[in-house]
Every structure is written in C-alpha cells, then in structure tokens.
Design an enzyme around this catalytic site. Structure first.
Site, PDB file in Angstrom:
ATOM      1  N   TYR A   1      35.080  33.036  46.120  1.00 20.55           N
ATOM      2  CA  TYR A   1      36.280  33.665  45.536  1.00 20.55           C
ATOM      3  C   TYR A   1      36.786  32.842  44.360  1.00 20.55           C
ATOM      4  O   TYR A   1      36.975  33.353  43.253  1.00 20.55           O
ATOM      5  CB  TYR A   1      37.385  33.811  46.597  1.00 20.55           C
ATOM      6  CG  TYR A   1      38.755  34.046  46.009  1.00 20.55           C
ATOM      7  CD1 TYR A   1      39.055  35.235  45.345  1.00 20.55           C
ATOM      8  CD2 TYR A   1      39.776  33.075  46.107  1.00 20.55           C
ATOM      9  CE1 TYR A   1      40.328  35.449  44.780  1.00 20.55           C
ATOM     10  CE2 TYR A   1      41.030  33.282  45.551  1.00 20.55           C
ATOM     11  CZ  TYR A   1      41.298  34.468  44.897  1.00 20.55           C
ATOM     12  OH  TYR A   1      42.546  34.672  44.337  1.00 20.55           O
TER      13      TYR A   1
ATOM     14  N   THR B   1      44.518  32.110  40.001  1.00 19.52           N
ATOM     15  CA  THR B   1      44.915  31.349  41.183  1.00 19.52           C
ATOM     16  C   THR B   1      44.762  29.846  40.944  1.00 19.52           C
ATOM     17  O   THR B   1      43.939  29.428  40.116  1.00 19.52           O
ATOM     18  CB  THR B   1      44.014  31.776  42.376  1.00 19.52           C
ATOM     19  OG1 THR B   1      44.109  30.800  43.404  1.00 19.52           O
ATOM     20  CG2 THR B   1      42.546  31.868  41.986  1.00 19.52           C
ATOM     21  N   ASP B   2      45.495  29.049  41.733  1.00 16.67           N
ATOM     22  CA  ASP B   2      45.322  27.593  41.645  1.00 16.67           C
ATOM     23  C   ASP B   2      44.010  27.158  42.303  1.00 16.67           C
ATOM     24  O   ASP B   2      43.587  26.012  42.155  1.00 16.67           O
ATOM     25  CB  ASP B   2      46.515  26.860  42.285  1.00 16.67           C
ATOM     26  CG  ASP B   2      46.729  27.194  43.754  1.00 16.67           C
ATOM     27  OD1 ASP B   2      46.008  28.057  44.293  1.00 16.67           O
ATOM     28  OD2 ASP B   2      47.628  26.587  44.377  1.00 16.67           O
ATOM     29  N   GLU B   3      43.352  28.083  43.030  1.00 11.67           N
ATOM     30  CA  GLU B   3      42.121  27.701  43.743  1.00 11.67           C
ATOM     31  C   GLU B   3      40.982  27.355  42.789  1.00 11.67           C
ATOM     32  O   GLU B   3      40.011  26.719  43.177  1.00 11.67           O
ATOM     33  CB  GLU B   3      41.714  28.809  44.725  1.00 11.67           C
ATOM     34  CG  GLU B   3      42.837  29.107  45.694  1.00 11.67           C
ATOM     35  CD  GLU B   3      42.460  29.940  46.904  1.00 11.67           C
ATOM     36  OE1 GLU B   3      41.271  29.984  47.251  1.00 11.67           O
ATOM     37  OE2 GLU B   3      43.371  30.531  47.502  1.00 11.67           O
TER      38      GLU B   3
ATOM     39  N   LYS C   1      36.961  33.760  40.303  1.00 15.20           N
ATOM     40  CA  LYS C   1      38.201  33.773  39.519  1.00 15.20           C
ATOM     41  C   LYS C   1      38.079  32.801  38.344  1.00 15.20           C
ATOM     42  O   LYS C   1      38.549  33.083  37.242  1.00 15.20           O
ATOM     43  CB  LYS C   1      39.401  33.384  40.397  1.00 15.20           C
ATOM     44  CG  LYS C   1      39.774  34.399  41.447  1.00 15.20           C
ATOM     45  CD  LYS C   1      40.214  35.748  40.900  1.00 15.20           C
ATOM     46  CE  LYS C   1      41.556  35.725  40.214  1.00 15.20           C
ATOM     47  NZ  LYS C   1      41.984  37.092  39.793  1.00 15.20           N
TER      48      LYS C   1
END
Ligand code: NAD
Ligand code: TYD
Length: 350
Positions: free
Chosen positions: A157, A132-134, A161
């Site tokens: 989260y 993810t870009d998060e 990741k």
C-alpha cells in the site's frame, strides 16, 4: 476559483467527509463532480442527503479512474478545472494479501488521471493529491516525519502511494502542472469502513467480540479526526504553494494497546456487557502484520506556519464523538457488515 471540482473516491471514508465539509460548511461555491468505482469501500450512503440538498452543485458518476475514456468524458462534459484525488485502495492488510489492485488503482489510476488532466492543462487550476505519512516508512522512538524525510515505504500500500506521489510531483516538474500533495497521518471519524483499527475495535468491543491486537500492541500511530483533515486539504487547495507537499498530523501519538483500552473504557461507561465483564478482557494479541511499521509521527509545522492550520479536535473528544456516531448509526453498520450496501449498488449502478 474552482468552479467544477472533480473529486475522486468521494464515496469512501475521507472523500465523503470532504464532500460534506465542502458543501455544508466551507466557503466553496462551485460544483462537485464525484467519480467513484464503488469498490467494497465505496458506499453512496456515506453521502445520503447530499444529492437532494445540493441538486445543482453535486453530481455522481460510477467510474473507474483507470478508464481513461470515461475520465476524459467527465473532464469534457463538466469542464473540470480542479481535481482532488482521494480514490485509492487504502487498507494495508489487503495490500499484503492482494497487492495487484493497489498497483492498478493507486499507480496506474493516478497516472491516468494525470494524463487526462495534462490533456486539459489549459483549464486546470489545481491537481491536489491525497497521500499518507506511510510513504516515509517507520520511525524509532524519537523523531518526526517532515516534508523532507526520504521515502522508505514498507507495505505494498505505502509503496503504491509513494509511486503515485512521485508521479504527481513529476507532472509539476516536467509539465508545470499546478499540483499540491498532502501526506496525512491516520484518520478516524464517521463513515470509516470497519476493517480499519478504530471502527473495527469499536464494533467488536460493543458486541463483546475479541479485539485482535497485532504483535505486542506497542506500535504507535498519530491519529487525526477526519474533519480536521478536510479543513487542512481545503486550506492547502486554496492557499498552498503549487508544486509543494504538506504534512498533516494530529499531534496524537498513541500506542495501539492504549487506544484499544481507551475505546473499551468509554464503551464500558456507556453500557456494560451483559455478563458485567470489562471489555479490556476481550483484548487478544494475534500474530503481527508482516512489515508492520513501528511508529508514525508527523511534524506539520510547515502547514501551521505557512497556512495557519492546526487540528481543532482533541483525541479525547474526537474518539468520544466517533464512538457515539457508530452507536447512533446501527443501520449503516448493519448494511455495511451484511454487505447489503453492495447489493444496493449493484441494483442501482450495475
Ligand atoms: P477508502 O478505502 O475509505 O475509500 C476509497 C474510495 O476510493 C472508495 O470510495 C472506493 O470505491 C474508491 N475507489 C477505489 N478504487 C477506485 C478506482 N479504481 N476508481 C475510482 N474510485 C475508486 O479510503 P479513505 O480512508 O477514504 O482514503 C482516501 C485517501 O486518503 C486514499 O488516497 C488514502 O491513501 C488516503 N489516506 C488515508 C488515510 C486514512 O487514515 N484513512 C490517511 C492518509 C491518507
Ligand atoms: P490500520 O487502521 O489498518 O491503519 P494503518 O495500518 O494504515 O496504520 O491500523 C492501525 C494500527 O492498528 C496498525 O498499527 C495496525 C494495528 N491493527 C491491529 O492491531 N489490529 C487490527 O485488527 C487492525 C486492523 C490494525
């Protein structure tokens, strides 16, 4: 190429769309072995019709990626030669309340899969990791995440990741495992569990229920139609340089409040509420999410220039298609909202 592809988390939102895309619409000719623990987010109904349409090319097993013995059996019984790893706990709000399952599945589970893949290295052509870009944290008003942006995750989260991305990268550097990683922006489309922003707002707005917008509603996300994510993943798997990461984005930056109002307007056009109120009036500003990232925006020029990928769906058409899908699939929604699918899973898989 890729005769026996292991897909993890294939009963979730993106995994199910990906399996459908590979079997129904792509040039993939091999077999898919889908392993999924079937958590609350895993719904075999997301793949209804696939088993009967592709009896020789699709197999499902209810397995937790943290169970090394079970995963090893899968690698051996099905001569796995490639992996596309979606399985994860994926909802930021849940990670704030109960981070433990995120650490377990996203970090330990990924480590486990990597270890089993390493034990079968002679057969492994590719381990593709979905991220993810998060992991990059939050942007101010300007700028974009590139593949070189330093990791600065803010939620449990995103940190879990990030940890899994580092492990996958390390297995390439240390053991020469053929890996690729994709870091994607927010997805939307059919089969998304209605705890995430877009399906939650569609269902609440349709029913005339409050629309809980966090904080001032000015947080920005970049939205990508899930089918476009699937084509990007498949392109990276086929042509991406082993050991590299690719950003995937939709070029659709939107403030949350604008997005919610857009959903309201489309639904109002479709069918007015019984009392003739506009759905915009349902917007309710609620306490902000702790650590809420302000803005995400993706620079996917590497994927565009190296592999020729661009998203096909515009946000206007994608959101209309998505709303129509939720309107057309009220049985799926009822079973998901009532938890009936969980009883079905229990009955069939224990
Ligand atoms: P999802 O929550 O809809 O699906 C996750 C799937 O993983 C479910 O089927 C669940 O049962 C399965 N799973 C969970 N724990 C497991 C375990 N221990 N063993 C086996 N299976 C397990 O998630 P999603 O939105 O489809 O996301 C898929 C992947 O894409 C995740 O890795 C997520 O981090 C990443 N991603 C998602 C988005 C997004 O907008 N949804 C954006 C970028 C990246
Ligand atoms: P979400 O779909 O949870 O994705 P993520 O947090 O991974 O980006 O949320 C998207 C945006 O919508 C995010 O800025 C939080 C916001 N949001 C709300 O304002 N209200 C809600 O009820 C939810 C679920 C999200």
């Amino acid at each position: 190429m890729f005769k026996n592809l292991l897909v993890t988390g294939g009963c979730g939102f993106i995994g199910a769309n990906f399996i459908r895309y590979l079997l129904e619409d792509s040039d993939f000719t091999g077999r898919i072995i889908n392993i999924d623990k079937l958590t609350y987010a895993g719904n075999p109904e997301n793949l209804s019709g696939i088993e009967s349409s592709f009896p020789d090319r699709y197999l499902f097993a209810k397995i937790d990626i943290c169970n090394k013995d079970e995963v090893t059996k899968i690698f051996e019984n099905y001569q796995i030669d490639s992996v596309c790893h979606f399985a994860a706990e994926s909802h930021v709000d849940r990670s704030i309340v109960r981070p433990d399952t995120f650490i377990q599945t996203n970090i330990i589970g990924t480590f486990n899969l990597l270890e089993v893949a390493r034990n079968h290295m002679n057969n492994i052509q590719l381990f593709h990791h979905i991220s993810t870009d998060e992991v990059f944290g939050s942007l101010g008003k300007e700028g974009y995440f590139t593949e070189d942006t330093p990791y600065k995750p803010n939620s449990p989260y995103a940190s879990s990741k990030a940890a899994s991305d580092h492990l996958v990268r390390a297995y390439h550097k240390t053991y020469a495992m053929p890996i690729t990683i994709s870091n994607c922006s927010n997805n939307y489309g059919p089969y998304q569990f209605p705890e995430k922003m877009i399906p939650l707002m569609i269902l609440n707005a349709f029913d005339g229920n409050p629309l809980p917008v966090y904080g001032d509603g000015l947080n920005v996300r970049d939205w990508l139609y899930v089918r476009d994510h699937c084509t990007a993943i498949w392109m990276i798997m086929k042509k991406g340089i082993r050991g590299e990461t690719y950003n995937v984005g939709g070029s659709n930056e939107l403030e949350n409040i604008k997005l919610v109002k857009m959903i309201c307007d489309i639904l109002d056009e479709h069918k007015r509420l019984p009392d003739n109120h506009l759905r915009n009036e349902l917007v309710t500003f609620v306490t902000d999410r702790p650590g809420h990232d302000r803005r995400y925006a993706i620079d996917f020029s590497k994927l565009k220039s190296a592999l020729g990928w661009s998203p096909e769906e515009s946000f206007e058409s994608g959101i209309k298609k998505t709303i129509q899908w939720y309107l057309d699939n009220s049985d799926w929604i009822d079973r998901v909202k009532s938890g009936e699918y969980l009883s079905w899973v229990k009955e069939h898989y224990g």
